[in-house]
Scaffold this motif. Structure first.
Motif, short mmCIF file in Angstrom:
data_model
loop_
_atom_site.label_atom_id
_atom_site.label_comp_id
_atom_site.label_asym_id
_atom_site.label_seq_id
_atom_site.Cartn_x
_atom_site.Cartn_y
_atom_site.Cartn_z
N ILE A 242 -1.27 3.09 9.99
CA ILE A 242 -2.48 2.41 9.53
C ILE A 242 -3.73 3.23 9.87
CG2 ILE A 242 -2.78 1.08 11.68
CD1 ILE A 242 -3.55 -0.07 8.06
N THR A 257 -1.59 -1.55 14.66
CA THR A 257 -1.07 -2.42 13.62
C THR A 257 -1.29 -3.88 13.98
OG1 THR A 257 0.64 -0.74 13.23
CG2 THR A 257 0.91 -2.85 12.13
N HIS A 260 -4.79 -4.80 13.14
CA HIS A 260 -4.96 -5.02 11.70
C HIS A 260 -4.31 -6.33 11.26
CE1 HIS A 260 -6.90 -1.35 10.11
NE2 HIS A 260 -6.58 -0.91 11.32
N TYR A 261 -3.23 -6.69 11.90
CA TYR A 261 -2.62 -8.00 11.62
C TYR A 261 -3.64 -9.10 11.88
CZ TYR A 261 0.46 -12.06 12.06
OH TYR A 261 1.04 -13.30 11.92
N LEU A 303 0.07 -10.13 1.33
CA LEU A 303 -0.52 -8.82 1.56
C LEU A 303 -0.80 -8.10 0.25
CD1 LEU A 303 1.58 -7.52 4.60
CD2 LEU A 303 -0.80 -8.31 4.63
N TRP A 307 -4.46 -9.77 -0.08
CA TRP A 307 -5.20 -8.88 0.82
C TRP A 307 -5.70 -7.63 0.11
CZ3 TRP A 307 -8.24 -8.91 4.59
CH2 TRP A 307 -8.51 -7.77 5.35
N TYR A 327 -13.39 -2.53 5.11
CA TYR A 327 -12.00 -2.24 5.48
C TYR A 327 -11.63 -0.86 4.93
CZ TYR A 327 -7.09 -3.05 6.57
OH TYR A 327 -5.83 -2.96 7.09
N ASN A 331 -2.94 0.44 3.23
CA ASN A 331 -1.71 -0.08 3.81
C ASN A 331 -0.49 0.42 3.03
OD1 ASN A 331 -3.42 -3.23 4.18
ND2 ASN A 331 -3.29 -1.60 5.66
N VAL A 335 3.54 0.61 6.64
CA VAL A 335 2.65 -0.28 7.39
C VAL A 335 2.90 -1.73 7.01
CG1 VAL A 335 0.24 -0.93 7.76
CG2 VAL A 335 0.90 1.49 7.78
N ILE A 336 3.17 -2.00 5.74
CA ILE A 336 3.50 -3.36 5.31
C ILE A 336 4.72 -3.86 6.08
CG2 ILE A 336 4.28 -4.78 3.38
CD1 ILE A 336 1.39 -4.01 3.11
N LEU A 339 3.63 -4.72 9.61
CA LEU A 339 2.86 -5.97 9.63
C LEU A 339 3.79 -7.17 9.50
CD1 LEU A 339 -0.13 -4.88 7.37
CD2 LEU A 339 -0.30 -5.51 9.79
#
Length: 359
Positions: A242, A257, A260-261, A303, A307, A327, A331, A335-336, A339
């Motif tokens: 991320i 991470t 960011h969550y 997401l 998002w 932001y 992602n 990274v997804i 998360l």
């Protein structure tokens, strides 16, 4: 974060308000019901709620009474003089230095947002009474001629250098560190990620899943950081992390991470409560108050569906106002997956500790 209204006149209020801008009555945040409530101050320490279902009286947090730092309320039956957020603060800077009071105010305001989010999500927040060795505590400290204060986490204690509350100083550090984003709330979310790694991942059934996604944390931490700072300009991190700093070590990948969550969960919750709409879709809150939280599958879909478009809108709006992107991150698929793993861990922690919804 949900939208708040004055319990007397219905005026929209903000999380930091101490008075309703419409009717002028004192306001306080009541964490037990997660609402802003109008109060009628009494002749003693206790205030009576107005136009509320609350039957108990409350008193302002001691940090409001003594320093006007806080706007959270403490129930009359609670023997603690400090609110549920302020009681986690262990050390503060010397208030004899004038600028330190304002910096402390900004730090506590960011911490209240963090504690609000953890309570909303339903995570356990063990303090030193529950876990003397690793319970959560915050130290807000200033550099001295003898010692430089480093922001970080160790065994439940999150330390933040109060210089981070100075916009010019923080921006200078952000530029020097080549970071796209650096905020007080971002620092706290990152460091509390280290705290929850100890409480939710270390020595748990999640450890192997963590290592499969984030890497083996047993590699030498200091050597990894030294290598990162020596080679960061030549590393290719964008497809798996991320942020660039996340590539330094698995612990930092987790903390970045995790931060960011919390960014995503809180922003989507805010958008949902404001009934924001991007195109034909209205973003959904991962942790709505009146219903069950999103499943892992629903969170992954949110997401992509909510998002990603929402960040494009936020960044476009900021650019139209001459500001930096809200932001400035991408992602990727890796990274997804990370998360979603964090969401899975959080859902399990909620089930394991249902009392966490209350504190």
């Amino acid at each position: 974060m949900k939208t708040f209204e004055c319990s007397n006149c219905g005026q929209i209020t903000f999380f930091e308000n101490v008075v309703c801008e419409h009717c002028g009555m004192p306001l306080g945040y009541v964490p037990e019901i997660r609402a802003m409530v109008e109060f009628q101050p009494g002749s003693d320490l206790f205030w009576s709620p107005v136009n509320s279902t609350l039957v108990e009286r409350y008193r302002p947090c001691n940090n409001y009474v003594s320093q006007h730092i806080c706007n959270w309320m403490v129930a009359e039956s609670d023997q603690n003089a400090w609110c549920r957020s302020c009681r986690f603060t262990e050390m503060i800077p010397a208030l004899s230095i004038p600028e330190n009071l304002h910096r402390w105010f900004l730090l506590e305001a960011a911490k209240r947002r963090l504690i609000y989010s953890l309570m909303q999500i339903g995570l356990p927040i063990p303090d030193r009474d529950r876990d003397p060795a690793r319970g959560l505590r915050f130290n807000f400290l200033a550099d001295s001629p003898q010692e430089r204060v480093l922001t970080g986490h160790q065994d439940g204690v999150i330390t933040l250098n109060i210089d981070e509350a100075d916009d010019a100083t923080r921006e200078l550090k952000r530029t020097r560190m080549q970071e796209p984003y650096r905020t007080l709330l971002g620092h706290l979310r990152h460091e509390v990620g280290h705290f929850y790694w100890q409480h939710l991942i270390c020595e748990s059934r999640w450890l192997e899943g963590f290592r499969a996604l984030f890497g083996d944390e047993r590699q030498d931490y200091q050597q990894s950081l030294d290598h990162y700072y020596a080679t960061r300009s030549s590393s290719d991190w964008t497809g798996a992390f991320i942020s660039e700093y996340a590539s330094a070590h698995p612990w930092e990948d987790w903390a970045e991470t995790w931060a960011h969550y919390l960014h995503i969960v809180d922003a989507l919750d805010t958008a949902a409560n404001w009934r924001a709409r991007i195109g034909s879709a209205q973003p959904s809150s991962p942790f709505p108050e009146a219903s069950a939280p999103m499943t892992i599958e629903a969170f992954e879909a949110a997401l992509m569906r909510d998002w990603m478009p929402f960040t494009l809108f936020l960044n476009s709006m900021n650019r139209s106002l001459g500001q930096k992107d809200s932001y400035p991150f991408v992602n990727p698929e890796a990274v997804i997956r990370k998360l979603c793993f964090i969401h899975q861990v959080v859902l399990a922690a909620r089930v394991a500790s249902p009392e966490a919804r209350g504190y």
